[in-house]
Design an enzyme around this catalytic site. Structure first.
Site, PDB file in Angstrom:
ATOM      1  N   GLY A  54     -20.536   9.095 -18.502  1.00  0.00           N
ATOM      2  CA  GLY A  54     -20.982  10.377 -17.960  1.00  0.00           C
ATOM      3  C   GLY A  54     -19.874  11.126 -17.247  1.00  0.00           C
ATOM      4  CB  CYS A  55     -17.356  10.040 -14.792  1.00  0.00           C
ATOM      5  SG  CYS A  55     -18.575   9.447 -13.592  1.00  0.00           S
ATOM      6  CB  THR A  56     -15.443  10.293 -19.830  1.00  0.00           C
ATOM      7  OG1 THR A  56     -14.882   9.146 -19.167  1.00  0.00           O
ATOM      8  CG2 THR A  56     -14.491  10.797 -20.904  1.00  0.00           C
TER       9      THR A  56
END
Length: 164
Positions: A54-56
């Protein structure tokens, strides 16, 4: 809105003074709230952990929408409680054209109320701060894959001035 498992320390809301910060970015520079006061709005997109799915997606979305974001008088950052080396590797790996701020001692994350009470990671919340240092909006329902587009849209809705 209170989410179980997250610190209630700050409970910041729209209109509050944004907590002061001074954090090192993935580009090696130091960034502070004070440096932008009276000059630019600020967006700080807190995320849990570098190199997770998700952060990527969220970071890549901001990178992919940088042209739209740079039309505004705004400084924008992603921030986590990762060590600076991890933030630097993350930014380099995905060719990010904005700094990823590192808060390894979690002091700023605590002030913003984003630190989870378990797991030592930040919640995925984005803070929009006006040139006057006051919080304009807090997005607690970030959609990682479209965050760049959503931030540009919110900047327009909030009336953040466009560059001349």
């Amino acid at each position: 809105m209170y989410v179980t498992g997250f610190s209630k320390a700050a409970e910041l809301k729209v209109g509050d003074e944004a907590p002061a910060f001074s954090l090192k970015g993935s580009d090696g520079k130091m960034y502070s709230l004070e440096a932008f006061k009276g000059k630019k709005a600020i967006v700080i997109a807190w995320f849990p952990k570098a190199f997770t799915r998700g952060c990527t997606k969220e970071c890549v979305s901001l990178r992919d929408h940088s042209k739209a974001l740079r039309k505004f008088q705004v400084a924008y950052f992603m921030a986590s409680v990762d060590e600076i080396q991890k933030s630097e590797e993350f930014a380099t790996s995905y060719g990010l054209d904005f700094p990823v701020l590192s808060d390894p001692d979690q002091s700023v994350a605590k002030k913003y109320g984003v630190l989870r009470t378990k797991g030592n990671i930040a919640n995925r919340w984005t803070f929009y701060i006006g040139k006057d240092g006051k919080i304009l909006h807090i997005d607690k329902e970030v959609k990682p894959s479209r965050h760049g587009r959503d931030v540009a849209k919110k900047l327009a809705e909030l009336g953040v001035p466009r560059k001349k």
